[in-house]
Every structure is written in structure tokens, then in C-alpha cells.
Design a protein around this motif. Structure first.
Motif, PDB file in Angstrom:
ATOM      1  N   ILE A   1     -30.237 -22.722  51.368  1.00 40.32           N
ATOM      2  CA  ILE A   1     -29.209 -22.861  50.337  1.00 40.32           C
ATOM      3  C   ILE A   1     -29.656 -22.063  49.112  1.00 40.32           C
ATOM      4  CG2 ILE A   1     -28.374 -24.515  48.592  1.00 40.32           C
ATOM      5  CD1 ILE A   1     -27.877 -26.519  50.725  1.00 40.32           C
ATOM      6  N   ILE A   2     -28.694 -21.490  48.397  1.00 40.82           N
ATOM      7  CA  ILE A   2     -28.966 -20.819  47.127  1.00 40.82           C
ATOM      8  C   ILE A   2     -28.338 -21.653  46.020  1.00 40.82           C
ATOM      9  CG2 ILE A   2     -28.719 -18.716  45.763  1.00 40.82           C
ATOM     10  CD1 ILE A   2     -28.214 -17.221  48.419  1.00 40.82           C
ATOM     11  N   ILE A   3     -29.150 -22.061  45.057  1.00 44.72           N
ATOM     12  CA  ILE A   3     -28.662 -22.809  43.901  1.00 44.72           C
ATOM     13  C   ILE A   3     -28.553 -21.865  42.707  1.00 44.72           C
ATOM     14  CG2 ILE A   3     -29.083 -24.717  42.307  1.00 44.72           C
ATOM     15  CD1 ILE A   3     -28.541 -25.673  45.100  1.00 44.72           C
ATOM     16  N   HIS A   4     -27.365 -21.780  42.137  1.00 47.59           N
ATOM     17  CA  HIS A   4     -27.174 -21.047  40.881  1.00 47.59           C
ATOM     18  C   HIS A   4     -27.111 -22.084  39.771  1.00 47.59           C
ATOM     19  CE1 HIS A   4     -24.443 -18.241  38.241  1.00 47.59           C
ATOM     20  NE2 HIS A   4     -25.656 -18.439  37.734  1.00 47.59           N
ATOM     21  N   SER A   5     -28.177 -22.168  38.976  1.00 46.92           N
ATOM     22  CA  SER A   5     -28.270 -23.198  37.934  1.00 46.92           C
ATOM     23  C   SER A   5     -27.878 -22.643  36.575  1.00 46.92           C
ATOM     24  CB  SER A   5     -29.689 -23.766  37.871  1.00 46.92           C
ATOM     25  OG  SER A   5     -30.621 -22.738  37.576  1.00 46.92           O
ATOM     26  N   ARG A   6     -27.335 -23.521  35.740  1.00 44.57           N
ATOM     27  CA  ARG A   6     -26.946 -23.169  34.369  1.00 44.57           C
ATOM     28  C   ARG A   6     -27.250 -24.376  33.489  1.00 44.57           C
ATOM     29  NH1 ARG A   6     -22.336 -22.537  30.861  1.00 44.57           N
ATOM     30  NH2 ARG A   6     -22.271 -20.420  29.973  1.00 44.57           N
ATOM     31  N   LEU A   7     -28.321 -24.285  32.679  1.00 51.08           N
ATOM     32  CA  LEU A   7     -28.841 -25.447  31.952  1.00 51.08           C
ATOM     33  C   LEU A   7     -29.283 -25.062  30.546  1.00 51.08           C
ATOM     34  CD1 LEU A   7     -31.041 -26.505  34.953  1.00 51.08           C
ATOM     35  CD2 LEU A   7     -29.161 -27.922  34.118  1.00 51.08           C
ATOM     36  N   ARG A   8     -29.190 -26.027  29.618  1.00 52.33           N
ATOM     37  CA  ARG A   8     -29.696 -25.799  28.258  1.00 52.33           C
ATOM     38  C   ARG A   8     -30.859 -26.723  27.920  1.00 52.33           C
ATOM     39  NH1 ARG A   8     -24.446 -25.472  24.376  1.00 52.33           N
ATOM     40  NH2 ARG A   8     -23.917 -27.301  25.601  1.00 52.33           N
ATOM     41  N   ASP A   9     -30.707 -27.979  28.240  1.00 53.47           N
ATOM     42  CA  ASP A   9     -31.736 -28.980  27.924  1.00 53.47           C
ATOM     43  C   ASP A   9     -32.043 -29.726  29.219  1.00 53.47           C
ATOM     44  OD1 ASP A   9     -33.441 -30.771  26.832  1.00 53.47           O
ATOM     45  OD2 ASP A   9     -32.053 -31.598  25.366  1.00 53.47           O
ATOM     46  N   PHE A  10     -33.194 -29.419  29.814  1.00 51.40           N
ATOM     47  CA  PHE A  10     -33.455 -29.923  31.159  1.00 51.40           C
ATOM     48  C   PHE A  10     -34.945 -30.165  31.344  1.00 51.40           C
ATOM     49  CE2 PHE A  10     -34.433 -29.125  35.677  1.00 51.40           C
ATOM     50  CZ  PHE A  10     -33.577 -30.032  36.280  1.00 51.40           C
ATOM     51  N   GLU A  11     -35.258 -31.256  32.029  1.00 47.64           N
ATOM     52  CA  GLU A  11     -36.647 -31.560  32.372  1.00 47.64           C
ATOM     53  C   GLU A  11     -36.659 -32.349  33.664  1.00 47.64           C
ATOM     54  OE1 GLU A  11     -40.624 -33.668  30.421  1.00 47.64           O
ATOM     55  OE2 GLU A  11     -38.919 -33.079  29.165  1.00 47.64           O
ATOM     56  N   LYS A  12     -37.553 -31.963  34.591  1.00 48.02           N
ATOM     57  CA  LYS A  12     -37.590 -32.644  35.882  1.00 48.02           C
ATOM     58  C   LYS A  12     -38.983 -32.530  36.475  1.00 48.02           C
ATOM     59  CE  LYS A  12     -35.217 -32.776  40.388  1.00 48.02           C
ATOM     60  NZ  LYS A  12     -34.643 -34.120  40.254  1.00 48.02           N
ATOM     61  N   SER A  13     -39.449 -33.620  37.073  1.00 47.39           N
ATOM     62  CA  SER A  13     -40.697 -33.624  37.834  1.00 47.39           C
ATOM     63  C   SER A  13     -40.347 -33.626  39.315  1.00 47.39           C
ATOM     64  CB  SER A  13     -41.542 -34.849  37.495  1.00 47.39           C
ATOM     65  OG  SER A  13     -42.012 -34.778  36.163  1.00 47.39           O
ATOM     66  N   VAL A  14     -40.849 -32.637  40.028  1.00 47.07           N
ATOM     67  CA  VAL A  14     -40.571 -32.498  41.455  1.00 47.07           C
ATOM     68  C   VAL A  14     -41.830 -32.900  42.216  1.00 47.07           C
ATOM     69  CG1 VAL A  14     -39.929 -30.902  43.300  1.00 47.07           C
ATOM     70  CG2 VAL A  14     -38.931 -30.651  41.014  1.00 47.07           C
ATOM     71  N   THR A  15     -41.687 -33.837  43.138  1.00 47.70           N
ATOM     72  CA  THR A  15     -42.852 -34.340  43.872  1.00 47.70           C
ATOM     73  C   THR A  15     -42.940 -33.822  45.304  1.00 47.70           C
ATOM     74  OG1 THR A  15     -41.598 -36.315  44.503  1.00 47.70           O
ATOM     75  CG2 THR A  15     -42.958 -36.448  42.499  1.00 47.70           C
ATOM     76  N   ASP A  16     -41.858 -33.242  45.809  1.00 48.88           N
ATOM     77  CA  ASP A  16     -41.876 -32.733  47.186  1.00 48.88           C
ATOM     78  C   ASP A  16     -40.830 -31.627  47.301  1.00 48.88           C
ATOM     79  OD1 ASP A  16     -42.386 -32.376  49.851  1.00 48.88           O
ATOM     80  OD2 ASP A  16     -41.240 -34.114  50.514  1.00 48.88           O
ATOM     81  N   SER A  17     -41.201 -30.418  46.940  1.00 49.15           N
ATOM     82  CA  SER A  17     -40.240 -29.321  46.887  1.00 49.15           C
ATOM     83  C   SER A  17     -40.039 -28.686  48.255  1.00 49.15           C
ATOM     84  CB  SER A  17     -40.726 -28.241  45.914  1.00 49.15           C
ATOM     85  OG  SER A  17     -41.834 -27.557  46.465  1.00 49.15           O
ATOM     86  N   GLY A  18     -38.920 -27.994  48.403  1.00 51.45           N
ATOM     87  CA  GLY A  18     -38.721 -27.121  49.538  1.00 51.45           C
ATOM     88  C   GLY A  18     -39.342 -25.766  49.259  1.00 51.45           C
ATOM     89  N   LEU A  19     -39.531 -24.955  50.298  1.00 50.59           N
ATOM     90  CA  LEU A  19     -39.987 -23.581  50.104  1.00 50.59           C
ATOM     91  C   LEU A  19     -38.895 -22.854  49.327  1.00 50.59           C
ATOM     92  CD1 LEU A  19     -41.765 -21.087  50.615  1.00 50.59           C
ATOM     93  CD2 LEU A  19     -40.604 -20.823  52.820  1.00 50.59           C
ATOM     94  N   SER A  20     -39.246 -22.313  48.172  1.00 48.60           N
ATOM     95  CA  SER A  20     -38.211 -21.746  47.318  1.00 48.60           C
ATOM     96  C   SER A  20     -38.678 -20.483  46.613  1.00 48.60           C
ATOM     97  CB  SER A  20     -37.745 -22.773  46.284  1.00 48.60           C
ATOM     98  OG  SER A  20     -38.831 -23.213  45.489  1.00 48.60           O
TER      99      SER A  20
END
Length: 305
Positions: free
Chosen positions: A32-51
Motif C-alpha cells: 500500500i502507498i500512503i500519501h500523508s498530509r499533516l501539520r501537528d502529529f506525533e506517533k510511537s510505532v512499535t511494530d512497523s511494516g517494511l516501508s
């Protein structure tokens, strides 16, 4: 394509536009391709996909093992499967990026296609299931430094314009370019005279920092001390290991970049004296000599006819 309003990912939708819902979505997608558009964002990822995260507009920041990296246009970030990291964006205007998620099966199929003969693929079309997925070198890469980056730059306009694409082919091409780039990186790292894998990887990262400094500043008068500082290495260690990894000295790297840009400028009709001065040559004579040695003809050749 309209952005999603919920947290679920529709089936068979290869390009998805997302914003705030990314806060609550596990980032472990496949193909999948994610096109993101963000201004104020914070996230902790604990188990990512190959990206593969491609910078587009603004700056995205990531924290890996207490090391912060910044992603901007002209660069991409490679993240292995099952990785842990933090992502944060603080900007008054939207920051945009594209993130390509690749499944283990896709990588396996691409690796089989690259490593097996045509006859073997005809006789046994299914990919071999015992191939171990490679561990890719995680870092910020320039898009102009390898096959994968150049392919992503070619793909960017079509993604931005929402063009109809054969996404099966796109994902396979991305996986193929990723593997080719990975094998080239492994070859360069193997050239470094070092026994331990972890030490070799760290040295390679530092050498890449020096190479990026060269790419960013090759039109200027670069001092060896500056390169050593960028790489956090002694001058002697930098010179020795840079050639081991890349098959070229830092000075030769600078000269090669200057001459390739000079070739473009000259063919576009640039004044030879101005080109020589702009690219850091001491005078037109030294520029002409280096140009002829590299390309077999003097720059004035492009003025003929």
C-alpha cells in the motif's frame, strides 16, 4: 481520490490519502502507498511494516534508538519490518509525504525474479519459500544516489497528479529497485576492511554522511577536514575507507560530480568561463583539461556546428 474519514483501510486500494486517522492506525501495511498530509502529529510505532518513506513537502522527523533523522524532498527513509520508532511533525503548514509499504511475499517474488534463470522460472514459477528476507540498511538516502531513489523520483509526478497507474507493476518495480540498491550497498560495505558487521555498518553510515556532504557542496572548495568532521572520522581513516567502499577517493568524487554537471551546462549553451568558475575550477584551462580527460572531447566541441 478522496481521503479516508475512518481508521479502516479499504481492500484493493493501493494509494490512500490519510491525515489525522494515522494517529490511530497501526503502520504495518502490506503493498500500500500512503500519501500523508499533516501539520501537528506525533506517533510511537512499535511494530512497523517494511516501508520506504519519500519526502515531498516540508520536514518529517523520526527517532530511531535515540537518534533523530529528518526527511525532506530529495531523500527517502528505509525502515525494516518489525521496527520501533517515533515520528513527529510540527509545522504551521501541512507536511506531505509518500510511504510505500511492501509485503514479505512481494520481496520474495522480486528476489526470485532477480536471482533465478528464465528457464528455472518457467519450470518452477512459484517463488522459493525458503529465501530469508534481507535486512536492509536503515538510514536517510538521497534520491539521486541509487536506483531506488531515482525510480521514486520518476514516480512522484504521477502520484501527485493522481494518475491511473498499474500498481501491481509499480510495487514490483519498487521491490526490484530496493533489492538492487540493497545488493549494491552490501557490495560497498563488504569492501570496507572490517571484521564485525555492526562496525562495518557504522563505518558505512559515516562514509555516506561524507558522501552526502560532497553531493551538497561539490561546487565549493571542500576541505578534507570538513569531510572528516561530517563523517566523525580521522582524515586518514576517511580517505582509506571511502575508497574501499565506493571505489573512488573523495577528491575524485568531487571532480566527477563537477564534470557531469559541467557537461549538462555546456550542452545547454553555458559560457565556458562561467561554467568553470561556477563549478570551482581554478580557471578555464584546468576545466578544459579535466573535461577532455573525462569525456574525450574539449567542452568547445559542443559549440561546433
Amino acid at each position: 481520490m478522496a481521503p479516508l474519514t475512518g481508521n479502516e483501510i479499504p481492500a484493493r486500494q493501493p494509494l490512500i490519502h490519510m491525515s489525522e486517522q494515522l494517529r490511530h492506525t497501526p503502520l504495518n501495511f502490506d503493498d500500500i502507498i500512503i500519501h500523508s498530509r499533516l501539520r501537528d502529529f506525533e506517533k510511537s510505532v512499535t511494530d512497523s511494516g517494511l516501508s520506504i518513506k519519500l519526502g515531498h513537502i516540508g520536514t518529517e522527523r523520526y527517532l530511531f534508538k535515540n537518534q533523530q533523522v529528518s526527511l525532506q524532498r530529495g531523500s527517502y527513509l528505509l525502515v525494516n519490518r518489525h521496527q520501533t520508532f517515533d515520528c513527529f511533525i510540527r509545522n504551521p503548514t501541512p507536511v506531505e509525504g509518500f510511504c510505500f509499504y511492501l509485503s514479505p511475499r512481494l520481496i520474495q517474488e522480486a528476489a526470485s525474479g532477480l536471482s533465478r534463470s528464465v528457464e528455472d522460472l518457467l519450470d518452477h514459477p512459484a517463488p522459493k519459500s525458503n529465501n530469508k528476507a534481507p535486512h536492509f540498511l536503515e538510514k536517510i538516502y538521497r534520491t539521486d544516489e541509487n536506483k531506488l531513489g531515482r525510480y521514486l523520483e520518476q514516480l512522484r509526478p504521477a502520484l501527485v497528479a493522481h494518475e491511473q497507474l498499474d500498481f501491481n507493476q509499480v510495487f514490483f518495480d519498487v521491490a526490484t529497485a530496493l533489492l538492487r540498491t540493497h545488493w549494491r550497498t552490501e557490495q560497498e560495505m563488504r569492501g570496507i576492511d572490517c571484521t564485525r558487521r555492526s562496525t562495518r555498518e557504522e563505518l558505512y553510515r559515516r562514509l555516506c554522511a561524507a558522501r552526502q556532504f560532497i553531493f551538497d557542496n561539490y561546487c565549493n572548495d571542500i576541505q578534507l577536514e570538513e569531510l572528516a568532521k561530517a563523517a566523525l572520522l580521522s582524515k586518514f581513516h576517511l580517505l582509506r575507507t571511502y575508497k574501499q567502499a565506493f571505489g573512488i577517493t573523495p577528491y575524485q568524487q568531487v571532480l566527477e560530480l563537477r564534470l557531469h554537471k559541467a557537461s549538462r551546462l555546456v550542452q545547454e549553451g553555458g559560457n565556458l568561463s562561467h561554467v568553470a568558475s561556477e563549478l570551482g575550477f581554478s580557471d578555464r584551462r584546468s576545466f578544459t583539461k579535466a573535461f577532455k580527460k573525462k569525456f574525450g572531447v574539449a567542452p568547445s566541441y559542443y559549440r561546433a556546428g
